[in-house]
Design an enzyme around this catalytic site. Structure first.
Site, PDB file in Angstrom:
ATOM      1  N   ASP A   1      24.153 -43.919 108.476  1.00 45.31           N
ATOM      2  CA  ASP A   1      25.462 -43.547 107.919  1.00 45.31           C
ATOM      3  C   ASP A   1      25.740 -42.066 108.176  1.00 45.31           C
ATOM      4  OD1 ASP A   1      25.530 -46.096 106.870  1.00 45.31           O
ATOM      5  OD2 ASP A   1      24.796 -45.457 104.890  1.00 45.31           O
TER       6      ASP A   1
HETATM    7  N1  URA Z   1      20.570 -47.629 104.404  1.00 42.28           N
HETATM    8  C1  URA Z   1      21.705 -46.996 104.046  1.00 42.28           C
HETATM    9  O1  URA Z   1      22.255 -47.230 102.974  1.00 42.28           O
HETATM   10  N2  URA Z   1      22.198 -46.087 104.902  1.00 42.28           N
HETATM   11  C2  URA Z   1      21.621 -45.745 106.073  1.00 42.28           C
HETATM   12  O2  URA Z   1      22.118 -44.888 106.794  1.00 42.28           O
HETATM   13  C3  URA Z   1      20.442 -46.437 106.422  1.00 42.28           C
HETATM   14  C4  URA Z   1      19.929 -47.369 105.570  1.00 42.28           C
END
Ligand code: URA
Length: 250
Positions: free
Chosen positions: A109
């Site tokens: 993310d």
């Molecule tokens: N889980 C999440 O919530 N975000 C990420 O970027 C990776 C795993």
């Protein structure tokens, strides 16, 4: 490193193993100027000249990079609003073979930091991101609410068993698979190892447990650890041993 001739030609798009074997046996493939005849011949793409129907193959070596992804950049090829992780790469990765083939093994993310793998090796990517692969990924997680001993026990049990995760936006509900939590010296910091890679997975898992993730960093994938000498935004090539580790079957 050497590989079988039929495998090399298969990867280069000359057809199925069967097609390629037929081509080799028909004498259409020369290795260092001589008809190969044996599809199992081992060739070194750095040293050997492979010629098919009179044309020399350009054989690029796969690229494998690890980056310590910073926050505020997105894991996408293009984005109208934010910088992308690809824009952090030097010019040598912005042209030709690299530009056309470099992609990510799993995304993070915008606000997640840590281990991000870039590669041109589509087969490896396919294998590691396939839901059947059960590729373990470990995250360092800072939580909004610190955990007392009771909560630690409860989290450990639920995470080990797997539990219901509600839908988020257009993303479907699911039951998360068993995962492993490791507690640290600090009551609001844990390591979580999951074998899936669903949208916002770690955040949704802790939300379903009644907590919130306030900082998230991926620290390893399939046993390959993030090099902690890499500052946020820095990257380097993987060593041959690291590629082997990342590629191992579980
Ligand atoms: N889980 C999440 O919530 N975000 C990420 O970027 C990776 C795993």
């Amino acid at each position: 490193m050497t590989d079988r001739l039929d495998k090399i030609l298969g990867h280069k798009g000359f057809g199925t193993r069967k097609d390629v074997r037929r081509m080799v046996r028909a004498g259409r493939v020369l290795v260092n100027g001589e008809a190969a005849n044996d599809p199992g011949l081992h060739c070194d793409i750095d040293r050997d000249e492979i010629c098919v129907d009179g044309e020399i193959l350009s054989l690029e070596k796969n690229i494998y990079l690890m980056m310590n992804k910073p926050q505020n950049v997105v894991c996408a090829n293009k984005d109208g609003l934010h910088s992308t992780v690809f824009s952090l790469l030097d010019d040598e990765y912005q042209t030709g073979f690299a530009l056309e083939n470099l992609h990510l093994i799993g995304r993070l993310d915008i606000d997640t930091e840590g281990l991000l793998i870039f590669t041109t090796d589509g087969k490896l990517t396919h294998r590691l991101i396939s839901p059947k692969s059960n590729c373990p990924k470990t995250y360092f997680v800072r939580l909004e609410k610190a955990l007392d001993e009771n909560l630690k026990k409860e989290y450990e049990k639920k995470l080990e068993q797997g539990f219901y995760i509600p839908p988020e936006g257009n993303e479907a509900e699911f039951t998360c698979l068993s995962s492993k939590v490791e507690f640290t010296q600090k009551d609001d910091e844990v390591f979580l190892t999951i074998v899936e890679g669903k949208f916002h997975q770690v955040k949704r898992m802790f939300a379903a447990l009644g907590n919130a993730v306030i900082y998230l960093k991926r620290v390893s994938m399939n046993g390959l650890k993030l090099d902690d000498s890499l500052e946020c935004g820095q990257y380097r090539k993987l060593t041959a041993e690291e590629v082997e580790l990342l590629s191992r079957d579980l």
